[in-house]
Enzyme design. Sequence first.
Site, short mmCIF file in Angstrom:
data_model
loop_
_atom_site.label_atom_id
_atom_site.label_comp_id
_atom_site.label_asym_id
_atom_site.label_seq_id
_atom_site.Cartn_x
_atom_site.Cartn_y
_atom_site.Cartn_z
N GLU A 1 23.33 26.95 57.57
CA GLU A 1 22.85 27.22 56.21
C GLU A 1 21.83 26.17 55.76
O GLU A 1 20.78 26.51 55.22
CB GLU A 1 24.02 27.23 55.21
N CYS B 1 30.78 26.53 53.97
CA CYS B 1 31.71 25.45 53.62
C CYS B 1 31.30 24.87 52.27
O CYS B 1 30.25 25.24 51.72
CB CYS B 1 31.66 24.38 54.70
#
Length: 185
Positions: free
Chosen positions: A91, A118
């Site tokens: 990401e 996360c």
Amino acid sequence: MAGTAGNYNTKSPGRGKSVATGEIPLYNRKNAKEAAETEAERYMREALALAREAALAGETPVGAVVVDAQGRIVGRGRNRTEEIDATCHAETEAIRDASAKLGWRLGGCCLVVTMEPCPMCAGAILNARLDAVYYGARDSRAGACGGVFNLFMEPLDRRVRVYGGILEAECRELLGDFFRQKRQA
């Protein structure tokens, strides 16, 4: 959960369902539900290709793409934690790539990632001002989109739409195969 607001659903979403609203659109396109799912799946296939690259490099197989409002992929990333450092998740790599092209404010863009982000990546998504996150496999150990908790439900100054379960079986299988091979080695 303390601080919940809006029409957020903390239960696990179904295939392609939004944790935020129950809708499936990729942006404000006027496509039918099936067309929107197909479009999200097309971007997820790009993310899966990056996840496979990560696996070949010995990294946890997670891949991500940033898609702009016109449907162009403007950022790509794959896990590089073993190669670089602990912050190099798919990401953050995709966000860095898109930011290099568009600037750090990525409003109007969405992130498509093979595994639920996360907490660190959820923070980066918020700070980059992405409009939406589409993820494949749920992360019951560290997921910040509902797997463990939902950072996007907190009363922050911006909202991110979250859609889970896009090509979930393929994403989960890639992760499972990778860790099975690691355990056997």
